[in-house]
Motif scaffolding. Sequence first.
Motif, mmCIF file in Angstrom:
data_model
loop_
_atom_site.group_PDB
_atom_site.id
_atom_site.type_symbol
_atom_site.label_atom_id
_atom_site.label_comp_id
_atom_site.label_asym_id
_atom_site.label_seq_id
_atom_site.Cartn_x
_atom_site.Cartn_y
_atom_site.Cartn_z
ATOM 1 N N PHE A 113 -5.836 -12.237 -2.539
ATOM 2 C CA PHE A 113 -4.945 -11.580 -1.585
ATOM 3 C C PHE A 113 -5.732 -10.521 -0.815
ATOM 4 O O PHE A 113 -6.877 -10.185 -1.170
ATOM 5 C CB PHE A 113 -3.750 -10.941 -2.295
ATOM 6 C CG PHE A 113 -4.125 -9.963 -3.374
ATOM 7 C CD1 PHE A 113 -4.318 -8.621 -3.102
ATOM 8 C CD2 PHE A 113 -4.290 -10.402 -4.687
ATOM 9 C CE1 PHE A 113 -4.665 -7.736 -4.099
ATOM 10 C CE2 PHE A 113 -4.641 -9.518 -5.699
ATOM 11 C CZ PHE A 113 -4.836 -8.171 -5.397
ATOM 12 N N THR A 114 -5.114 -10.006 0.230
ATOM 13 C CA THR A 114 -5.719 -8.989 1.092
ATOM 14 C C THR A 114 -4.826 -7.763 1.129
ATOM 15 O O THR A 114 -3.603 -7.889 1.231
ATOM 16 C CB THR A 114 -5.917 -9.535 2.517
ATOM 17 O OG1 THR A 114 -6.757 -10.692 2.456
ATOM 18 C CG2 THR A 114 -6.558 -8.488 3.421
ATOM 19 N N VAL A 115 -5.451 -6.553 1.067
ATOM 20 C CA VAL A 115 -4.694 -5.294 1.132
ATOM 21 C C VAL A 115 -4.938 -4.640 2.483
ATOM 22 O O VAL A 115 -6.013 -4.764 3.070
ATOM 23 C CB VAL A 115 -5.094 -4.360 -0.034
ATOM 24 C CG1 VAL A 115 -6.536 -3.910 0.088
ATOM 25 C CG2 VAL A 115 -4.165 -3.170 -0.101
ATOM 26 N N SER A 116 -3.920 -3.931 2.971
ATOM 27 C CA SER A 116 -3.969 -3.383 4.333
ATOM 28 C C SER A 116 -4.785 -2.109 4.455
ATOM 29 O O SER A 116 -5.121 -1.698 5.562
ATOM 30 C CB SER A 116 -2.542 -3.112 4.824
ATOM 31 O OG SER A 116 -1.910 -2.151 3.983
ATOM 32 N N GLU A 117 -5.090 -1.427 3.340
ATOM 33 C CA GLU A 117 -5.827 -0.163 3.413
ATOM 34 C C GLU A 117 -6.539 0.075 2.094
ATOM 35 O O GLU A 117 -6.337 -0.648 1.116
ATOM 36 C CB GLU A 117 -4.892 1.007 3.717
ATOM 37 C CG GLU A 117 -3.760 1.175 2.707
ATOM 38 C CD GLU A 117 -2.839 2.310 3.096
ATOM 39 O OE1 GLU A 117 -3.359 3.424 3.278
ATOM 40 O OE2 GLU A 117 -1.618 2.083 3.207
ATOM 41 N N THR A 118 -7.388 1.114 2.060
ATOM 42 C CA THR A 118 -8.159 1.440 0.867
ATOM 43 C C THR A 118 -7.226 1.945 -0.230
ATOM 44 O O THR A 118 -6.310 2.734 0.026
ATOM 45 C CB THR A 118 -9.209 2.509 1.185
ATOM 46 O OG1 THR A 118 -10.070 2.008 2.211
ATOM 47 C CG2 THR A 118 -10.039 2.835 -0.057
ATOM 48 N N LEU A 119 -7.452 1.485 -1.466
ATOM 49 C CA LEU A 119 -6.646 1.885 -2.611
ATOM 50 C C LEU A 119 -7.409 2.853 -3.499
ATOM 51 O O LEU A 119 -8.644 2.904 -3.479
ATOM 52 C CB LEU A 119 -6.246 0.657 -3.434
ATOM 53 C CG LEU A 119 -5.533 -0.472 -2.671
ATOM 54 C CD1 LEU A 119 -5.210 -1.614 -3.633
ATOM 55 C CD2 LEU A 119 -4.261 0.057 -2.021
ATOM 56 N N THR A 120 -6.674 3.603 -4.301
ATOM 57 C CA THR A 120 -7.309 4.532 -5.243
ATOM 58 C C THR A 120 -7.898 3.813 -6.441
ATOM 59 O O THR A 120 -8.806 4.324 -7.088
ATOM 60 C CB THR A 120 -6.284 5.569 -5.737
ATOM 61 O OG1 THR A 120 -5.176 4.866 -6.315
ATOM 62 C CG2 THR A 120 -5.792 6.424 -4.588
ATOM 63 N N ALA A 121 -7.368 2.632 -6.745
ATOM 64 C CA ALA A 121 -7.843 1.848 -7.893
ATOM 65 C C ALA A 121 -7.451 0.399 -7.673
ATOM 66 O O ALA A 121 -6.686 0.077 -6.751
ATOM 67 C CB ALA A 121 -7.251 2.370 -9.197
ATOM 68 N N ASN A 122 -7.988 -0.501 -8.515
ATOM 69 C CA ASN A 122 -7.604 -1.907 -8.417
ATOM 70 C C ASN A 122 -6.100 -2.034 -8.605
ATOM 71 O O ASN A 122 -5.528 -1.408 -9.508
ATOM 72 C CB ASN A 122 -8.330 -2.743 -9.474
ATOM 73 C CG ASN A 122 -9.818 -2.842 -9.194
ATOM 74 O OD1 ASN A 122 -10.240 -2.791 -8.045
ATOM 75 N ND2 ASN A 122 -10.607 -2.969 -10.255
ATOM 76 N N PRO A 123 -5.424 -2.824 -7.761
ATOM 77 C CA PRO A 123 -3.968 -2.951 -7.886
ATOM 78 C C PRO A 123 -3.574 -3.692 -9.164
ATOM 79 O O PRO A 123 -4.378 -4.376 -9.788
ATOM 80 C CB PRO A 123 -3.578 -3.754 -6.638
ATOM 81 C CG PRO A 123 -4.807 -4.526 -6.293
ATOM 82 C CD PRO A 123 -5.958 -3.637 -6.654
ATOM 83 N N SER A 124 -2.300 -3.516 -9.554
ATOM 84 C CA SER A 124 -1.727 -4.251 -10.685
ATOM 85 C C SER A 124 -1.194 -5.590 -10.180
ATOM 86 O O SER A 124 -0.470 -5.645 -9.193
ATOM 87 C CB SER A 124 -0.602 -3.438 -11.326
ATOM 88 O OG SER A 124 0.095 -4.223 -12.267
ATOM 89 N N VAL A 125 -1.546 -6.674 -10.893
ATOM 90 C CA VAL A 125 -1.113 -8.019 -10.502
ATOM 91 C C VAL A 125 -0.466 -8.680 -11.720
ATOM 92 O O VAL A 125 -1.056 -8.706 -12.800
ATOM 93 C CB VAL A 125 -2.284 -8.881 -9.995
ATOM 94 C CG1 VAL A 125 -1.797 -10.277 -9.609
ATOM 95 C CG2 VAL A 125 -2.967 -8.195 -8.807
ATOM 96 N N THR A 126 0.760 -9.185 -11.538
ATOM 97 C CA THR A 126 1.439 -9.908 -12.608
ATOM 98 C C THR A 126 1.930 -11.262 -12.098
ATOM 99 O O THR A 126 2.204 -11.424 -10.903
ATOM 100 C CB THR A 126 2.644 -9.135 -13.171
ATOM 101 O OG1 THR A 126 3.628 -8.977 -12.127
ATOM 102 C CG2 THR A 126 2.231 -7.767 -13.689
#
Length: 589
Positions: A113-126
């Motif tokens: 997947f693609t994220v729209s902006e910089t994140l503070t940490a790796n996202p959670s995926v379930t």
Amino acid sequence: MRCACAAETGQAALDWNDNTEPDLQHYNVYRKSSPTGTYSKINAAPVTQSSYVDAGLAGGTYYYVVTAVDTAGNESPQSNEVSIAIDASGPAFSSITASPSVAKVGASISITFTVSETLTANPSVTVNGHAAAFQSKSGSNYTYSYTVATSDADGPATILISGTDTLGNAGSGSSVTALNVDKQAPASSVSGPAGVTQTTALAVAWTSSDVPVNAYASGIQSVKVYWNRNGGAYSLLGTYPAGTNGVVFDASAHGGDGAYGFYSAATDNAGNAEAAPGAADVITTVDTTPPTFSSVAADPSVAAQGGSVSITFTASETLAANPTVTVNSHAANYQSKSGNAYTYSYTVQASDADGAATIQLNGADPAGLAGSLSNTTALRVDNTGAPAFSAIAAVPAQAKAAAAVTLTFTASEALTANPTVTVNGRAATYQSKSGNAYTYAYAIQTADAEGPATIHISGSDSMGLTGVADNTTALTVDKTAPAFSAVAATPPKSPVGAAVAVTFTASETLAAQPVVTVNGRPASFQSVTDRNFTYSYTIVAQDPEGDATIAISGSDPAGNNGAASNTTALDVDKPPAAPTGLTVIQQIP
């Protein structure tokens, strides 16, 4: 005066040049949310520093000015206006894919997947609530892995992604189209041969299907067909690819005459295999002897109109179909069979004559040979029927502890004796009867549980048939007094002459409007919605300064009385007494 702003998550930090005037007392900060709006002061207490943080802001643009106030209370003109845009939007997730997009239990899936902006940490995926594992990222493109679990449901899987941007804004994304789970085994059934043939070449046919679950199915790969003879162990006849639906079975090469059973088991393209059935899909026999019927019985052996009768019997061999069973020419209904032992049900009809009933059995074996039996000893009809009880009522319908309750009901026919009546298993006392209408009395006991009471009635007619009735709606035991909570006054602090709205909640429906007083004087009922009451009261001169006493009392339909007293909701605020003893201590020329 200078103003500078800095934005953090949900807040604006303001700073301005110090006012060096010796009589400066404090600053005031004003805010509006549109260029043409009106400024409102936002500091609850005087600001003594040349900075201020406005926290708890929603997303949007805000405008600020600052004023200075001296010790005499003079307020300066507004400073220069500054504005700030608060970012409250979370990150978005797009281009969610799964490879492979269709999988069975144990399969490893790659999720991207693609994220729209910089994140503070790796996202959670379930996936369906189960955690996926981070694998890699390239710029704003992420890759996770997941292994399909047994608990994952068939059909579209729910992929949920959540993460936080560098300003602390949370965002999420989901997909129910990227991945489909296929755990469902396909289905198949042997549909032939049917009946009996004298040739040894049996045409075995079958059907198979991979029924979509949640709009997905992977399709049939192959079908295995099994056979047995006279109930023996099953053997594999062959494994046949999708599209094949029949084969010729040579009975002479597998034992000759007898009863042959066939079943099939399909496998889909995902590798899910159909389990073997508990019995053959179809059985073919060679038979030249008509079937016979024995061990005919009826339970009960004596039945009244409307009574349900279970009829059992045994056939001498396997039949082509369930036999036809009638009682006095009325159809009985098939219920079950175990081997060649059958069970049917029958409800005695009004037209069934009293006395011996005729049970007629007719059936045919797979060869089409018919057998029959007529029985007139297993069942006797008694159309009188057991008594019934109706119009069960209690007065009062809601009763508290020790309350006397009158129970009334009607029997459908004359009884041999007064019926037995209990309430929650305790005996009620007979009072009177008029025709078939009865009256009993009962006093609510300490042991009676709160809530619906069980009224049980049983009685017998002259035929010895006993009827019973249980009722849990006519009488409710209520031993709990109503309570009053959430007592509030608006406004909570009021001077003489002020109109005060007193609100509170009753724990249950009341028999009438409760009585409400403030310092012993009555308040007036205004409205009630779903046990939430509103009363009004006007502060009078006789009300003492300070905490007022709000007293509430009321009764529920069972007669339980409840009350509450509150001394915190309302404060009577009278003006201070006028100063006294004013004199002139010096005359100024």
